[in-house]
Design a protein around this motif. Structure first.
Motif, mmCIF file in Angstrom:
data_model
loop_
_atom_site.group_PDB
_atom_site.id
_atom_site.type_symbol
_atom_site.label_atom_id
_atom_site.label_comp_id
_atom_site.label_asym_id
_atom_site.label_seq_id
_atom_site.Cartn_x
_atom_site.Cartn_y
_atom_site.Cartn_z
ATOM 1 N N PRO A 72 0.693 -1.195 -0.239
ATOM 2 C CA PRO A 72 -0.331 -0.106 -0.179
ATOM 3 C C PRO A 72 0.923 1.176 -0.175
ATOM 4 N N ILE A 73 1.746 1.315 -1.458
ATOM 5 C CA ILE A 73 2.272 2.300 -1.185
ATOM 6 C C ILE A 73 2.087 3.327 -2.475
ATOM 7 N N THR A 74 1.726 4.769 -2.200
ATOM 8 C CA THR A 74 1.512 5.293 -3.387
ATOM 9 C C THR A 74 2.364 6.717 -3.269
ATOM 10 N N GLY A 75 2.563 7.668 -4.615
ATOM 11 C CA GLY A 75 3.394 8.473 -4.250
ATOM 12 C C GLY A 75 2.566 9.657 -5.733
ATOM 13 N N VAL A 76 3.123 10.528 -5.039
ATOM 14 C CA VAL A 76 2.305 11.542 -5.952
ATOM 15 C C VAL A 76 2.977 12.491 -5.876
ATOM 16 N N GLN A 77 3.233 13.089 -7.747
ATOM 17 C CA GLN A 77 4.460 13.919 -7.840
ATOM 18 C C GLN A 77 3.681 15.349 -7.310
ATOM 19 N N TRP A 78 2.381 16.173 -7.467
ATOM 20 C CA TRP A 78 1.879 17.321 -7.010
ATOM 21 C C TRP A 78 2.134 17.580 -5.111
ATOM 22 N N HIS A 79 1.460 18.310 -4.858
ATOM 23 C CA HIS A 79 1.140 19.069 -3.989
ATOM 24 C C HIS A 79 -0.212 19.037 -2.910
ATOM 25 N N PRO A 80 -1.019 18.505 -2.851
ATOM 26 C CA PRO A 80 -2.284 17.989 -2.221
ATOM 27 C C PRO A 80 -2.286 19.494 -1.358
ATOM 28 N N GLU A 81 -1.309 19.335 0.156
ATOM 29 C CA GLU A 81 -1.582 20.162 0.738
ATOM 30 C C GLU A 81 -1.109 21.167 0.424
ATOM 31 N N ALA A 82 -0.653 22.012 -0.728
ATOM 32 C CA ALA A 82 -0.711 23.378 -1.408
ATOM 33 C C ALA A 82 -1.888 24.071 -0.706
ATOM 34 N N PRO A 83 -1.856 25.659 -0.603
ATOM 35 C CA PRO A 83 -2.691 26.463 -0.043
ATOM 36 C C PRO A 83 -4.410 26.533 -1.049
ATOM 37 N N ASP A 84 -3.909 26.274 -2.430
ATOM 38 C CA ASP A 84 -4.841 26.475 -3.545
ATOM 39 C C ASP A 84 -5.531 25.151 -3.965
ATOM 40 N N ALA A 85 -4.626 24.138 -3.563
ATOM 41 C CA ALA A 85 -5.026 23.061 -3.851
ATOM 42 C C ALA A 85 -6.119 23.036 -3.518
ATOM 43 N N PRO A 86 -7.485 21.596 -4.483
ATOM 44 C CA PRO A 86 -8.523 21.262 -4.060
ATOM 45 C C PRO A 86 -8.473 21.239 -2.662
ATOM 46 N N ALA A 87 -9.327 21.289 -1.967
ATOM 47 C CA ALA A 87 -8.933 21.270 -0.380
ATOM 48 C C ALA A 87 -9.662 19.794 0.231
ATOM 49 N N ALA A 88 -10.358 19.139 -0.727
ATOM 50 C CA ALA A 88 -10.821 17.760 -0.448
ATOM 51 C C ALA A 88 -9.376 16.320 -0.720
ATOM 52 N N GLN A 89 -8.687 17.369 -1.562
ATOM 53 C CA GLN A 89 -6.915 16.428 -1.556
ATOM 54 C C GLN A 89 -6.641 15.249 -0.971
ATOM 55 N N LEU A 90 -5.999 15.854 -0.065
ATOM 56 C CA LEU A 90 -5.698 15.678 1.266
ATOM 57 C C LEU A 90 -5.994 15.123 2.358
ATOM 58 N N PRO A 91 -7.268 14.828 2.525
ATOM 59 C CA PRO A 91 -8.546 14.332 3.119
ATOM 60 C C PRO A 91 -8.233 13.045 2.450
ATOM 61 N N LEU A 92 -8.754 12.803 1.468
ATOM 62 C CA LEU A 92 -8.900 11.904 1.092
ATOM 63 C C LEU A 92 -7.580 10.923 0.675
ATOM 64 N N LEU A 93 -6.616 11.478 0.573
ATOM 65 C CA LEU A 93 -5.376 10.760 0.579
ATOM 66 C C LEU A 93 -4.836 9.590 1.874
ATOM 67 N N LEU A 94 -4.816 10.772 3.594
ATOM 68 C CA LEU A 94 -4.851 10.599 4.033
ATOM 69 C C LEU A 94 -5.665 9.483 4.471
ATOM 70 N N ALA A 95 -7.109 9.506 4.625
ATOM 71 C CA ALA A 95 -8.147 8.671 4.577
ATOM 72 C C ALA A 95 -8.067 7.253 3.489
ATOM 73 N N SER A 96 -7.196 7.329 3.097
ATOM 74 C CA SER A 96 -6.946 6.168 1.749
ATOM 75 C C SER A 96 -5.295 5.127 2.825
ATOM 76 N N LEU A 97 -4.957 6.297 3.191
ATOM 77 C CA LEU A 97 -4.101 5.530 3.890
ATOM 78 C C LEU A 97 -4.379 4.515 5.060
ATOM 79 N N GLN A 98 -5.213 4.953 5.873
ATOM 80 C CA GLN A 98 -6.472 4.168 6.919
ATOM 81 C C GLN A 98 -7.202 3.283 6.325
ATOM 82 N N ASN A 99 -7.660 3.343 4.999
ATOM 83 C CA ASN A 99 -8.042 2.331 4.913
ATOM 84 C C ASN A 99 -7.172 1.082 4.595
ATOM 85 N N ALA A 100 -6.409 1.572 3.693
ATOM 86 C CA ALA A 100 -5.304 0.363 3.805
ATOM 87 C C ALA A 100 -5.079 -0.398 5.137
ATOM 88 N N LEU A 101 -4.865 0.801 6.192
ATOM 89 C CA LEU A 101 -4.532 -0.059 7.833
ATOM 90 C C LEU A 101 -5.439 -0.971 8.303
#
Length: 264
Positions: free
Chosen positions: A226-255
């Motif tokens: 369960p290893i994923t890498g993204v070249q972009w910054h989901p934590e950037a101020p102007d990134a879509p607000a849901a991106q980072l929470p969804l990616l972190l939720a995917s870690l919990q789902n994998a766990l």
């Protein structure tokens, strides 16, 4: 905030029964020679920490350059998941290349070695791991891949601007069958990026699951871990607000899936 830093911790805290532990691993907590860059990186990293806490994790923040690689492994030994965030270029000796390339930054060799070891252990153990920007590149190098050391400027970063304006907005197309597309709920998304290097030869077990309009690989997934890498910054101020929470939720789902498999 349920967060500890290197200055206050000697081991991972004992997580509450309902809170798994997330290790957020950055490069360094000190860049006195580059205050503007450091401030930008610290803002992005703090956003990952805050999102992890809001998402139900006990978050531990560690700076790999401030630790021996063995100590970093020890301190993260019981982490339920790991996020490796952005920062400087990886020392090219780790992927069999030379220094002296265009746009080369300073290197933090201990940070490189420690983060590479984290990825290799995660692949062996099946620990959920997310790499962001440099973190994707660390994943690729750790698994035997290499990097394109400098890419032409275009959509991937803004050039000749203050550091607060360096992030560029562009589209990314996700493979429809990828875990990443399932996590983000779409196959075409808008992202914020700021990088001058990219994935070259893919590391063992990795598959590309997202591309930019110019064809560069923008995300990878491991085929069995369960290893994923993204070249972009989901934590950037102007990134879509849901991106980072969804990616972190995917870690919990994998766990959760991993724990269920062990219990079966």
């Amino acid at each position: 905030m349920t967060t500890q830093t290197l200055a206050t911790m000697t081991a991972l805290p004992t997580a509450r029964e309902d809170r798994p532990t997330l290790a957020v691993v950055e490069v360094t907590r000190s860049r006195p020679d580059r205050p503007e860059y450091h401030a930008k990186v610290q803002t992005l990293n703090a956003t990952v920490v805050d999102a992890g806490t809001a998402g139900g994790w006990t978050v531990v923040r560690l700076a790999a350059a401030d630790l021996d690689p063995a100590d970093l492994l020890d301190l993260t030994d019981s982490a339920d998941a790991v996020v490796i965030v952005g920062g400087e270029d990886i020392d090219p000796r780790f992927y069999g290349a030379d220094s002296g390339y265009e746009g080369e930054t300073v290197h933090f060799t201990d940070a490189d070695a420690g983060q590479i070891a984290l990825v290799q252990r995660a692949a062996e153990r099946g620990t959920p791991l997310l790499g962001i920007c440099r973190g994707l590149q660390i994943i690729n190098v750790a698994l035997g891949g290499d990097l394109v050391q400098h890419i032409d400027d275009g959509i991937h970063r803004n050039v000749g601007v203050p550091i607060d304006e360096i992030l560029s907005t562009h589209a990314v197309v996700l493979r429809s069958t990828s875990t990443l597309a399932a996590a983000l709920g779409d196959t075409r998304i808008s992202v914020q990026s700021a990088h001058h290097q990219s994935v070259g030869r893919l590391g063992a077990g990795l598959t590309p699951v997202a591309t930019a309009p110019d064809g560069l690989v923008e995300a990878v997934e491991h085929r069995t871990a369960p290893i994923t890498g993204v070249q972009w910054h989901p934590e950037a101020p102007d990134a879509p607000a849901a991106q980072l929470p969804l990616l972190l939720a995917s870690l919990q789902n994998a766990l959760t899936r991993s724990e269920a498999a062990r219990a079966a």
